[in-house]
Write an enzyme that holds these catalytic residues in place. Structure first.
Site, PDB file in Angstrom:
ATOM      1  N   SER A  42      58.991  34.819   2.184  1.00 11.35           N
ATOM      2  CA  SER A  42      58.054  33.713   1.993  1.00 11.35           C
ATOM      3  C   SER A  42      58.129  33.111   0.596  1.00 11.35           C
ATOM      4  O   SER A  42      57.808  31.936   0.408  1.00 11.35           O
ATOM      5  CB  SER A  42      56.627  34.195   2.263  1.00 11.35           C
ATOM      6  OG  SER A  42      56.312  35.322   1.457  1.00 11.35           O
ATOM      7  N   HIS A 259      50.826  33.460  -3.368  1.00 16.62           N
ATOM      8  CA  HIS A 259      52.123  32.852  -3.058  1.00 16.62           C
ATOM      9  C   HIS A 259      52.330  31.613  -3.929  1.00 16.62           C
ATOM     10  O   HIS A 259      51.380  31.046  -4.459  1.00 16.62           O
ATOM     11  CB  HIS A 259      52.221  32.475  -1.578  1.00 16.62           C
ATOM     12  CG  HIS A 259      52.708  33.582  -0.710  1.00 16.62           C
ATOM     13  ND1 HIS A 259      51.943  34.695  -0.445  1.00 16.62           N
ATOM     14  CD2 HIS A 259      53.893  33.774  -0.063  1.00 16.62           C
ATOM     15  CE1 HIS A 259      52.635  35.517   0.349  1.00 16.62           C
ATOM     16  NE2 HIS A 259      53.820  34.985   0.579  1.00 16.62           N
TER      17      HIS A 259
END
Length: 276
Positions: A42, A259
Site C-alpha cells: 500500500s 499511510h
C-alpha cells in the site's frame, strides 16, 4: 521539458488539493510501452489518495497520484502499476492477490525501470501500529501484537527481499531496480494528538521501522539494486510533523491511517528522481 518536483511545487499542490494528474495530460503514462513497472504494498499503491486508477482492483487502492504515477508522468514513461495494498513479498513473486497474478508477472524483458516497496506486511508493521493505537485510544476488538511472530518473520525477511530483487532481475536483466524503503511514520520521541501510542509502544514501533529499513538497504546492497532511502528522507515528515507526509491514526474520512498523503507521494517521487 521534464518538470522538477521542487519543494514549492509540493507545497502548492498540497495546499490547493491538486495532484499532478491535474497538471499533466491525463493518461500520458499509459500511452507508451510499459518501460516502467512499479511493485509493492500500500505504501507504493497509495490507497485513499484520489483518484483510484481506472480499471485497477479497488482492493489494491492504486492511486493516480502514488509516487510511481507521479514519476511516470513527470518523465513521460510508459507505466504499469502492479502494486496492491496488503501485499507481501510472496504476492510479488509467487502468489496472486485481488484477482491479479503475482506482481512480478508485469515485468518483461523490455522493462527498463522497476521500483518496489515491500516487506512491511511480512512483519505486520502497519498492523501492529494500528493495534496499539486502537488499544491506547480505548477502542474495542483491537486484537493483540504477536511480537514472537514478528521476530520470526524478520528472520525470514532478508531472504524474501533478496528473492524479490533476484526474480525481477531474472525477468528484466537490463532494468534498473530501485528498492524504495517505507515512509517514516512516527516522531523520534513522544507521540501527538491523533497518534495514540505509549512510550513503550512508540519504542517498539521504532524498532520495527529501523529493522525494516536495515533489511531493505541490505537486500538492495546484496543484490546490486539501488536503494532509495525514503525512510531517511521522510524522517522530518512523520504523522506528528508540521508538514506530514503520512496520515495520523485519526485520519480524515476516506484516508487510510498511517499511510502516505499527496505531499508524501510527491516527496517520494522527487527523491526517486534525484536517484535517477
Amino acid at each position: 521539458m521534464r518538470r522538477k518536483l521542487t519543494p514549492w511545487l509540493i507545497a502548492a499542490l498540497t495546499a490547493t488539493g491538486f495532484g499532478l494528474v491535474h497538471a499533466t495530460a491525463a493518461g500520458a503514462a499509459e500511452t507508451g510501452p510499459a518501460d516502467y513497472v512499479s511493485l509493492g504494498s500500500s505504501f507504493a499503491a497509495g490507497p485513499g489518495i484520489p483518484d483510484l486508477q481506472p480499471g485497477s482492483p479497488s482492493a489494491c487502492g492504486r492511486s493516480t497520484n502514488n509516487y510511481a504515477s507521479v514519476l511516470a508522468r513527470d518523465r513521460g514513461l510508459g507505466h504499469t502499476d502492479a502494486s496492491c495494498s496488503g501485499a507481501t513479498t510472496a504476492n510479488v513473486v509467487t502468489t496472486g492477490q485481488a484477482g491479479q497474478p503475482p506482481q512480478v508477472d508485469a515485468v518483461t524483458a523490455d522493462t527498463t525501470l522497476v521500483t518496489v516497496t515491500i516487506g512491511g506486511n511480512d512483519v505486520n508493521y502497519l498492523g501492529s501500529i494500528n493495534t496499539y493505537s486502537c488499544q491506547t485510544s480505548g477502542g474495542s476488538d483491537c486484537g493483540s501484537v504477536d511480537t514472537a511472530a514478528i521476530d520470526q518473520a524478520f528472520g525470514e525477511l532478508p531472504g524474501r527481499m533478496r528473492d524479490v530483487v533476484n526474480r525481477i532481475r531474472e525477468k528484466a536483466p537490463s532494468a534498473r531496480i530501485l528498492v524504495v524503503s517505507y515512509f517514516s511514520l512516527l516522531p523520534p520521541s513522544g507521540a501527538c494528538d491523533g497518534v495514540p501510542l505509549t512510550d513503550d509502544q512508540l519504542g517498539y514501533e521504532h524498532s520495527i521501522a529501523d529493522r525494516l529499513a536495515t533489511v531493505t538497504a541490505d537486500a538492495a546492497g546484496a543484490t546490486g539494486a539501488e536503494l532509495v532511502d525514503l525512510a531517511g528522507a521522510s524522517r522530518d515528515h512523520s504523522a506528528c510533523a508540521a508538514e506530514p507526509w503520512v496520515e495520523k491514526y485519526t485520519a480524515p474520512a476516506g484516508r487510510v491511517t498511517y499511510h502516505p498523503n499527496e505531499a508524501g507521494m510527491l516527496g517520494a517521487a522527487q527523491l526517486i528522481e534525484s536517484v535517477l
